[in-house]
Design a protein around this motif. Structure first.
Motif, PDB file in Angstrom:
ATOM      1  N   TRP A  81       3.204  11.548   2.957  1.00 12.19           N
ATOM      2  CA  TRP A  81       3.387  10.881   1.677  1.00 12.19           C
ATOM      3  C   TRP A  81       4.614   9.965   1.599  1.00 12.19           C
ATOM      4  CZ3 TRP A  81      -1.023  10.929  -0.698  1.00 12.19           C
ATOM      5  CH2 TRP A  81      -1.871  12.040  -0.581  1.00 12.19           C
ATOM      6  N   ASP A  82       4.682   9.186   0.546  1.00 12.09           N
ATOM      7  CA  ASP A  82       5.767   8.213   0.439  1.00 12.09           C
ATOM      8  C   ASP A  82       7.116   8.859   0.167  1.00 12.09           C
ATOM      9  OD1 ASP A  82       5.042   8.964  -2.105  1.00 12.09           O
ATOM     10  OD2 ASP A  82       4.862   6.937  -2.903  1.00 12.09           O
ATOM     11  N   ASN A  98      -4.964  12.107  -4.511  1.00  9.43           N
ATOM     12  CA  ASN A  98      -3.743  11.427  -4.106  1.00  9.43           C
ATOM     13  C   ASN A  98      -2.791  11.138  -5.254  1.00  9.43           C
ATOM     14  OD1 ASN A  98      -4.809  11.213  -1.413  1.00  9.43           O
ATOM     15  ND2 ASN A  98      -6.093   9.567  -2.178  1.00  9.43           N
ATOM     16  N   ASN A 124       1.178  10.242  -4.748  1.00 13.22           N
ATOM     17  CA  ASN A 124       1.757   8.912  -4.636  1.00 13.22           C
ATOM     18  C   ASN A 124       2.050   8.326  -6.005  1.00 13.22           C
ATOM     19  OD1 ASN A 124       1.941   8.543  -1.862  1.00 13.22           O
ATOM     20  ND2 ASN A 124      -0.186   7.923  -1.678  1.00 13.22           N
ATOM     21  N   LYS A 153      -9.523   8.211   0.883  1.00 12.04           N
ATOM     22  CA  LYS A 153      -8.547   7.140   0.995  1.00 12.04           C
ATOM     23  C   LYS A 153      -7.317   7.469   0.144  1.00 12.04           C
ATOM     24  CE  LYS A 153     -11.975   3.453   1.649  1.00 12.04           C
ATOM     25  NZ  LYS A 153     -12.549   2.224   1.066  1.00 12.04           N
ATOM     26  N   GLY A 154      -6.203   6.866   0.503  1.00 15.31           N
ATOM     27  CA  GLY A 154      -4.998   7.017  -0.300  1.00 15.31           C
ATOM     28  C   GLY A 154      -3.901   7.832   0.344  1.00 15.31           C
ATOM     29  N   SER A 214      -1.018   8.698   2.827  1.00 11.15           N
ATOM     30  CA  SER A 214      -0.069   7.892   3.593  1.00 11.15           C
ATOM     31  C   SER A 214       0.974   8.803   4.227  1.00 11.15           C
ATOM     32  CB  SER A 214       0.618   6.867   2.685  1.00 11.15           C
ATOM     33  OG  SER A 214       1.327   7.519   1.647  1.00 11.15           O
ATOM     34  N   PRO A 225      -0.592   3.784   5.910  1.00 15.08           N
ATOM     35  CA  PRO A 225      -1.779   4.396   5.300  1.00 15.08           C
ATOM     36  C   PRO A 225      -2.610   5.108   6.356  1.00 15.08           C
ATOM     37  CG  PRO A 225      -2.096   2.033   5.579  1.00 15.08           C
ATOM     38  CD  PRO A 225      -0.668   2.330   5.975  1.00 15.08           C
ATOM     39  N   LYS A 236      -5.998   6.743   7.981  1.00 12.50           N
ATOM     40  CA  LYS A 236      -7.424   6.429   7.936  1.00 12.50           C
ATOM     41  C   LYS A 236      -8.170   7.582   7.276  1.00 12.50           C
ATOM     42  CE  LYS A 236      -7.329   3.456  11.991  1.00 12.50           C
ATOM     43  NZ  LYS A 236      -7.875   3.203  13.353  1.00 12.50           N
ATOM     44  N   SER A 237      -9.375   7.306   6.778  1.00 10.49           N
ATOM     45  CA  SER A 237     -10.105   8.323   6.034  1.00 10.49           C
ATOM     46  C   SER A 237     -11.603   8.213   6.267  1.00 10.49           C
ATOM     47  CB  SER A 237      -9.814   8.205   4.538  1.00 10.49           C
ATOM     48  OG  SER A 237     -10.301   6.972   4.044  1.00 10.49           O
TER      49      SER A 237
END
Length: 343
Positions: free
Chosen positions: A45-46, A180, A183, A321-322, A324, A338, A340-341
């Motif tokens: 995560w960020d 997600n 984020n 998706k989403g 990171s 990011p 992949k999903s």
């Protein structure tokens, strides 16, 4: 008898070996001696960016990966704005902030705490369990007792913001997962409060290689918001939320812990890397096993894996998706990638 001719041949062979480009023999050297292996730290995560910065200070000074990952994840643990990890974490349905964490070093030593209340840094308690007891995991009141006996300070972890969100949730007590949302919660440029009728599920998982080529990992979380009191996810479970094998690499997970536990996800990722899978491909296969077993469930949940191998290669894969992850090396500082999903 060792003749002059044999001596000349031996000397010539030695000289030719020394002339070979170091890059061509790097793969033949033991991993710890491979010049291509540099200090590196990655995390989910960020909010992993700030955590990586703290870990990097230890790594760049020649410190151990174990010290780096502990110091790294302590950053989000102490951040009241982060409602999915540590102080400020959203409580269970009874209003208790309960924390889970585990840590693992290059020798396979590991420690864990689950359902720990009133202690801001469960990762440090987990390390103390590893280093001061014959056990791997302590839970609940026993974990708290151990922490207090070893000098940790008892604190109130439920912030005003998280308490307000919990009381709003109590009006309906309805679960409505948001993919997600971690984020969104931690976007400092546009901070958003978590609506009372939603819940999140997350953790920070961190993996690092130090200058000696050794790998360690850490994982810490406040768990699924508004969970049943006593619920424990994958984050403090060695082999599920985190696993390290210094011969191969390490892996960590994020998302709905129940599905990670059912598949012993992080251990699976490491074993796939042992078989020759790249970190990303190993993470993908672990995700696909969850999807194949429960395709309908997988459509509505998020699970992601992050992995790092002995060569310093890394990768991730998630159901949705989403997802990171953050990376910090000498060449790549504070990089957010990011994952992949499948969907």
């Amino acid at each position: 008898m060792f003749s002059r001719r044999k001596f000349i041949k031996t000397t010539a062979l030695s000289a030719s070996l020394l002339a070979i480009d170091k890059k061509s023999v790097a793969g033949l050297l033991p991993p710890a001696l491979n010049a291509a292996v540099k200090p590196i730290v990655i995390s989910t995560w960020d909010f992993g960016i700030a955590a990586n910065q703290a870990a990097w200070k230890t790594l760049i000074s020649g410190g151990k990966a174990l010290d780096a990952v502990e110091q790294g994840v302590r950053v989000p643990e102490a951040d009241p704005k982060n409602q999915s990890v540590g102080y400020g974490g959203l409580p269970d349905r009874d209003g208790h902030v309960t924390l889970d964490a585990c840590i693992m070093d290059e020798a396979g030593n590991c420690g864990s705490v689950a359902g720990l209340e009133h202690i801001m840094h469960p990762i440090s308690v987990a390390r103390m369990v590893m280093e001061k007891t014959p056990h791997v995991m302590l839970v609940g009141d026993g974990a708290l007792q151990f922490a207090l006996e070893n000098g940790f300070k008892k604190e109130k972890l439920l912030t005003k913001e998280s308490e307000k969100a919990w009381k709003e949730w109590l009006k309906t007590a309805k679960y409505a997962p948001v993919m997600n949302i971690e984020n969104k919660l931690y976007d400092k440029s546009a901070p958003q409060k978590l609506p009372g009728n939603q819940y999140n599920h997350d953790t920070i998982g961190m993996l690092a290689i130090d200058s000696h080529g050794n790998i360690s990992g850490a994982c810490t979380t406040s768990g699924m918001a508004y969970k049943l009191h006593g619920r424990v996810g994958d984050s403090p479970i060695i082999g599920a939320g985190l696993y390290v094998d210094n011969e191969v690499g390490g892996a960590t997970s994020t998302g709905v812990g129940e599905e990670v536990i059912r598949n012993v996800g992080s251990f699976l990722v490491v074993e796939l890397m042992r078989q020759g899978y790249s970190p990303e491909d190993a993470c993908k296969e672990a995700v696909m096993r969850i999807i194949r077993k429960k395709p309908e469930t997988a459509k509505n949940i998020q699970v992601g894996f992050l992995a790092l191998n002995k060569k310093g290669e890394y990768g991730a894969y998630a159901i949705q998706k989403g997802f990171s992850y953050a990376v910090c090396t000498e060449q790549k500082t504070d990089l957010l990638i990011p994952g992949k999903s499948y969907y």
